[in-house]
Scaffold this active site. Structure first.
Site, short mmCIF file in Angstrom:
data_model
loop_
_atom_site.label_atom_id
_atom_site.label_comp_id
_atom_site.label_asym_id
_atom_site.label_seq_id
_atom_site.Cartn_x
_atom_site.Cartn_y
_atom_site.Cartn_z
N SER A 156 9.46 -43.52 -13.23
CA SER A 156 8.41 -42.47 -12.76
C SER A 156 8.51 -42.61 -11.31
O SER A 156 8.37 -43.37 -10.44
CB SER A 156 6.94 -43.01 -13.12
N GLU B 182 10.29 -45.06 -6.02
CA GLU B 182 9.61 -44.64 -4.80
C GLU B 182 10.10 -45.04 -3.57
O GLU B 182 9.62 -45.15 -2.28
CB GLU B 182 8.10 -44.99 -4.99
N ARG C 245 -3.23 -47.59 -12.08
CA ARG C 245 -3.26 -48.38 -10.88
C ARG C 245 -4.05 -49.69 -11.14
O ARG C 245 -5.31 -49.49 -10.97
CB ARG C 245 -3.66 -47.75 -9.70
N MET D 274 -5.37 -6.16 9.98
CA MET D 274 -4.35 -5.08 10.98
C MET D 274 -5.07 -3.89 11.51
O MET D 274 -6.23 -3.66 10.91
CB MET D 274 -3.14 -4.91 10.35
N GLY E 115 7.50 -42.12 -7.85
CA GLY E 115 6.25 -42.33 -7.14
C GLY E 115 6.25 -41.40 -5.76
O GLY E 115 7.00 -41.93 -4.71
N THR E 116 6.23 -40.36 -5.61
CA THR E 116 6.69 -39.40 -4.51
C THR E 116 5.68 -39.39 -3.45
O THR E 116 5.98 -38.98 -2.20
CB THR E 116 6.64 -37.82 -5.04
N ASN E 117 4.60 -40.19 -3.42
CA ASN E 117 3.79 -40.71 -2.16
C ASN E 117 4.52 -41.51 -1.24
O ASN E 117 4.87 -41.10 -0.15
CB ASN E 117 2.57 -41.24 -2.47
N HIS F 287 -16.49 -7.22 3.03
CA HIS F 287 -15.19 -8.25 3.57
C HIS F 287 -15.89 -9.68 3.07
O HIS F 287 -15.07 -10.24 2.23
CB HIS F 287 -15.54 -8.21 4.98
N TYR G 164 7.85 -35.55 -18.14
CA TYR G 164 6.30 -35.26 -17.94
C TYR G 164 6.13 -35.32 -16.46
O TYR G 164 6.85 -35.70 -15.69
CB TYR G 164 5.63 -36.28 -18.58
N ARG H 60 -4.08 -0.65 -5.92
CA ARG H 60 -3.55 -1.94 -5.90
C ARG H 60 -3.96 -3.03 -6.83
O ARG H 60 -5.35 -2.70 -7.60
CB ARG H 60 -3.69 -2.59 -4.42
N ARG I 22 -2.23 3.73 9.62
CA ARG I 22 -2.59 2.74 8.80
C ARG I 22 -1.22 1.49 8.91
O ARG I 22 -0.33 1.73 8.57
CB ARG I 22 -3.06 2.68 7.37
N CYS J 35 4.58 -39.54 -10.83
CA CYS J 35 2.87 -39.86 -10.76
C CYS J 35 2.55 -39.70 -9.11
O CYS J 35 1.44 -40.09 -9.15
CB CYS J 35 2.83 -41.18 -11.36
N LYS K 235 0.78 -1.18 0.11
CA LYS K 235 -0.04 -0.04 -0.06
C LYS K 235 0.81 1.19 -0.13
O LYS K 235 0.70 2.24 -0.82
CB LYS K 235 -1.06 -0.03 1.11
N GLY L 144 -8.33 -5.83 6.00
CA GLY L 144 -8.83 -5.73 7.22
C GLY L 144 -8.22 -6.49 8.37
O GLY L 144 -8.86 -6.66 9.49
C1 PEP Z 1 3.36 -43.10 -5.09
O1 PEP Z 1 3.91 -43.83 -4.33
O2 PEP Z 1 3.66 -42.00 -5.33
C2 PEP Z 1 2.48 -43.61 -6.28
C3 PEP Z 1 2.01 -42.95 -7.30
O3 PEP Z 1 1.92 -44.90 -5.88
P1 PEP Z 1 0.87 -45.10 -5.02
O4 PEP Z 1 0.21 -43.85 -4.48
O5 PEP Z 1 -0.35 -46.05 -5.63
O6 PEP Z 1 1.45 -45.70 -3.84
MG MG Z 2 3.56 -46.15 -4.46
#
Ligand code: PEP
Ligand code: MG
Length: 861
Positions: free
Chosen positions: A754, A735, A552, A102, A756-758, A445, A841, A329, A91, A821, A22, A100
């Site tokens: 690939s 993974e 899956r 602060m 598998g970040t979970n 608001h 990808y 703004r 202000r 994935c 501001k 709103g």
């Molecule tokens: C993962 O582990 O990231 C994955 C894509 O496989 P899932 O979630 O099915 O374990």
């Molecule tokens: Mg997995």
């Protein structure tokens, strides 16, 4: 020593981090020679110092007094003087707007004797006492922490006792009496200099009030930013009937239409418009009543939009017929307006495609993927209000923010209905599907916050009366809706309807499609979808997916008519019987897979071999196990024993992933046969099938070799049997931390990776995916972790493993195809990481595909 106070003539819009946005914009408007009441800014660094040492740092107030003298000169008035006093506002203004959240003190510089003398000399005692009573209240609320309620009570009681309806009915004498009653609650210091110093401190303190902290948490605003404090000459929208105040947008913030748009109130202070206490007039009325002034304002908004090359949200005040600009703004806008403005500004030549694309918030694009009221649906309208934020929302009615949060936590869709909302309601607004308020305008608001959240909102619905204590609202037409009843809001028309009303999607919006086509032109990353049903796969194609990154296969096993065949296979006590069940499963999988290859013709389809532990397919309860034994004509005792054998202490670290392929190769053989036979059939039917077979949860090269050999051997069988071959890729999921560390040797044989970040996040942190809910909220609350690592990829830990893996793998095989994935594949910040790490990808759920397309383009820009 570093400068701690900046005059409006000394800063520019680029100084946002130091001066707050501001303040920086006030400097910018000053440099554009727009009529801005003069002032100065105490920097965000002073805020940090104040928080650290608990008082204003040395030398600040000396700089403040010098700056006050500059204001005095420009405004021809003196701070602390009785005949011609300079009053100032104090202000907050952080680098990121926190509307709103602060505190503010207005009309600072008054005391009893100044008020008395000024009332005489100005010839406008009503105005002076109005300013004075407002000052006492704000100072008491903000500096003394008394809240505003005790003051509001006195005011209401006074009006009631004299049968006065509105504040405008109060005359000078009334306001003088009210001011003196306010002073019975508390008296601000007589010395304006002390008032100013204490107010500056209070506004710095308000950076750390609970409301502001909660807002920062919800909006991911870093605690370290701090706020600037702006001290500015007061101009008075409440000076006379020839004065007023308003807010405006250079384009319509709900639809994006290129029309100057806003509202104002005559004889009012700025807070009155935003607070929704009186319902403001549209700017068209200003054009009719004060055409010259409107023309000036119109010119200013043109200058500002041209200068900033973006839609601006303005605040202005008219004092005795003179126009003052108080704020500009970048305006918050609905997703619909965001894409329309981006596309329009490109065709108007105001900005380039790349710039337009950068301005889109990918997360906001959810709106286009979600429903709007079907224009063909019957509309039984209960009441109509202002269309403050478009889209549709259906849910059960609740009347408090806490109830909204509690009901939502139980999985209910709710509509929060309030007379008006305040910053205290934020958590309930976040939890609700939609908002309905009885009071307030398009810039109230509720309206502003809902638009920011991309939520449907109807504001200023004067046809309803809200009885929050009695938990119901009534309409002018006589309807009465109690807590828990279902209503539908149409935020695009402002209509409130009973029950559930059919909706359609805004997916086909041409501006949205234009933005997506730009994104496709710039991005390097491909975007695939995680899908396994024909419906999801069709949706994914429609939303622009360029293949399936994760199918899956176990989801195909859970289908109602197949699950018992799967169970029979798991429970079979002879290899022959097991093979018979596998043959049936093979047919199911083949016909499913064939459909996916046909829908994704010309695009790769990555099919993952069975991943979860087998006992996940069996029922838990003894009763259900007995019933299953009955259906399969098996001995219940044997079934229960087998189920008990399969049970594991740590199933997530147990008998799953490619461990199944090593120990029970017949399941893998069945799956590979189904996948490749399906691909051959799809090809025969004219589709271009591109199968990719993916091995899950690999930890060792020897394990990868074993399973790859099994897959290749089965493939050769299929090709021999059918007398034809088809190209396929064979790769692995990455993974486990060990896989990342051994990526170099994996890459000697795998054709793709690939991530598998979970699971990779689960195993890197040692946080169970299924149990984090027990402790993660505390981690986030206490800022032990910045983000949920299962939502936003942890770049420093999990990301470091991924970087090592990609580098080592590409040394061995520079062509190796790399994707992601896990859930992070649809999250913009994580997508950027994937781009920077050289992925080919990302793959995410179908509804996130358009978001990923935009985020992938932004990563490159
Ligand atoms: C993962 O582990 O990231 C994955 C894509 O496989 P899932 O979630 O099915 O374990
Ligand atoms: Mg997995």
């Amino acid at each position: 020593m570093e400068k701690q106070v900046w005059l409006f003539t000394e800063g520019r819009k680029e100084d946002r981090m130091l001066l707050g946005s501001k303040g920086a914009n006030l400097c910018e408007m000053t440099s554009l020679e727009l009529p801005v009441p003069f002032g100065f800014i105490l920097t965000t660094r002073v805020c940090a110092d104040y928080a650290r040492i608990g008082r204003l740092p040395h030398g600040v107030m000396e700089e403040v007094w010098a700056a006050i003298r500059e204001i005095e000169q420009r405004h021809q008035a003196r701070f602390g003087d009785a005949s011609n006093p300079l009053l100032v506002s104090v202000r907050s203004g952080a680098p990121v707007s926190m509307p709103g959240m602060m505190d503010t003190v207005l009309n600072l510089g008054l005391n009893d004797s100044i008020a008395r003398l000024w009332a005489e000399s100005s010839g406008n005692p009503r105005f002076v006492y109005d300013a004075y009573r407002r000052f006492i209240q704000m100072y008491g609320d903000v500096v003394e922490g008394l809240g505003s309620e005790p003051f509001e009570e006195i005011l209401e009681e006074y009006k009631r006792s004299r049968s006065l309806k509105s504040d405008l009915d109060l005359n000078a004498e009334d306001l003088k009496v009210i001011a003196s009653r306010f002073r019975e609650i508390h008296t601000p210091p007589d010395d304006p200099r002390e008032q100013l110093e204490r107010s500056i401190e209070a506004v710095f303190r308000s950076w750390n009030n609970n409301r502001a902290k909660r807002y920062r948490r919800i909006h991911d605003i870093p605690e370290s930013l701090g706020t600037g404090v702006i001290v500015q000459a007061m101009v008075y929208g409440n000076r006379s009937l020839n004065s007023g105040t308003g807010v405006a947008f250079t384009r319509n913030p709900a639809t994006g239409d290129r029309v100057f748009y806003g509202e104002y109130l005559m004889n009012a202070e700025g807070e009155d418009v935003v607070a929704g206490i009186r319902t403001p007039e549209p700017l068209e009325t200003l054009q009719r009543d004060l055409p010259d002034l409107y023309a000036q304002l119109y010119r200013m908004q043109q200058i500002l939009e041209m200068h900033y090359r973006d839609m601006q949200d303005l605040e202005f005040t008219i004092e005795e017929g003179k126009l003052w600009m108080l704020q500009t703004r970048t305006g918050k806008r609905t997703p619909k307006a965001a894409v329309k403005i981006a596309v329009d500004m490109v065709s108007e030549g105001l900005i380039k495609e790349r710039e337009a694309l950068k301005r889109i918030d990918p997360n906001q694009m959810d709106y286009f993927l979600h429903p709007m009221i079907d224009s063909k649906a019957d509309r039984d309208v209960l009441a109509k209000g202002l269309p403050a934020s478009p889209g549709a929302a259906t849910g059960r009615v609740v009347f408090s923010a806490d109830d909204a949060e509690a009901w939502a936590a139980r999985g209910e869709d709710v509509i929060l209905v309030r007379r008006e909302t305040t910053p205290e309601d934020i958590h309930g607004m976040k939890a609700a599907q939609g908002l309905l308020t009885a009071l307030g305008g398009m810039t109230s608001h509720a309206a502003v916050v809902a638009r920011g959240m991309g939520k449907c909102c109807i504001a200023g619905c004067g046809e309803i009366t809200v009885d929050a204590a009695g938990k119901r609202f009534t309409t002018e037409s006589g309807a009465s809706i109690a807590e828990g009843e279902v209503i539908t809001l149409d935020g695009t028309t402002g209509e409130v309807m009973p029950g559930t009303v059919p909706t359609v999607s805004a997916q086909a919006d041409p501006d949205f499609q234009t933005v997506l086509s730009w994104a496709d032109r710039y991005r390097r990353l491909r975007v695939r979808a995680n899908a396994e049903t024909p419906e999801d796969t069709t949706k994914a194609r429609e939303l622009g997916a360029e293949g399936i990154g994760l199918c899956r296969t176990e989801h195909m096993f859970f289908d109602a008519e197949r699950i018992d065949v799967v169970r029979a296979m798991i429970l079979a006590d002879s290899p022959e019987l097991r093979q018979r069940h596998l043959d049936r499963l093979r047919n199911f999988q083949k016909s499913d897979m064939r459909q996916l290859f046909e829908i994704m013709s010309g695009f790769p389809v990555t099919v993952r071999l069975l991943d979860p532990p087998l006992h996940e397919f069996l029922p838990q309860e003894e009763k259900e196990l007995r019933a299953l034994a009955g259906r399969l004509s098996m001995d219940p005792q044997a079934v229960m024993q087998r189920a008990a054998e399969l049970e594991e202490v740590n199933p997530m670290l147990g008998f799953r992933g490619c461990r199944l392929s090593v120990a029970q190769p017949e399941i893998t053989r069945m799956q590979v046969d189904a996948i490749l036979s399906a691909a051959l059939e799809a090809r025969k039917a004219g589709a271009e099938a591109q199968p990719e077979i993916m091995i899950p949860l690999t930890v060792a090269r020897s394990e990868l070799d074993t399973v790859m050999a099994l897959v290749r051997e089965t493939a050769e069988h299929v090709f021999e049997r059918s007398g034809e071959r088809i190209e396929y890729q064979l790769g692995t999921m990455m993974e486990t931390p060990r896989a990342c560390v051994r990526a170099g040797v994996f890459a000697e044989v795998a054709e793709f990776f690939s991530f598998g970040t979970n699971d990779l996040t689960q195993m890197t942190y040692g946080f169970s995916r299924d149990d984090v809910g027990k402790f993660l909220p505390a981690y986030l609350e206490q800022k032990v972790l910045e983000n949920d690592p299962f939502t936003v990829l942890d770049q420093r830990g999990v990301g470091a493993l991924i970087e090592v893996a990609v580098q080592e793998a590409r040394k061995v095989n520079p062509e190796l195809h790399v994707g992601i994935c896990g859930e992070h594949g649809g999250e913009p910040r994580s997508i950027r990481f994937c781009h920077e790490t050289g992925f080919d990808y990302v793959s995410c759920s179908p509804y996130r595909v358009p978001i990923a397309r935009i985020a992938a383009a932004q990563a490159l820009l």
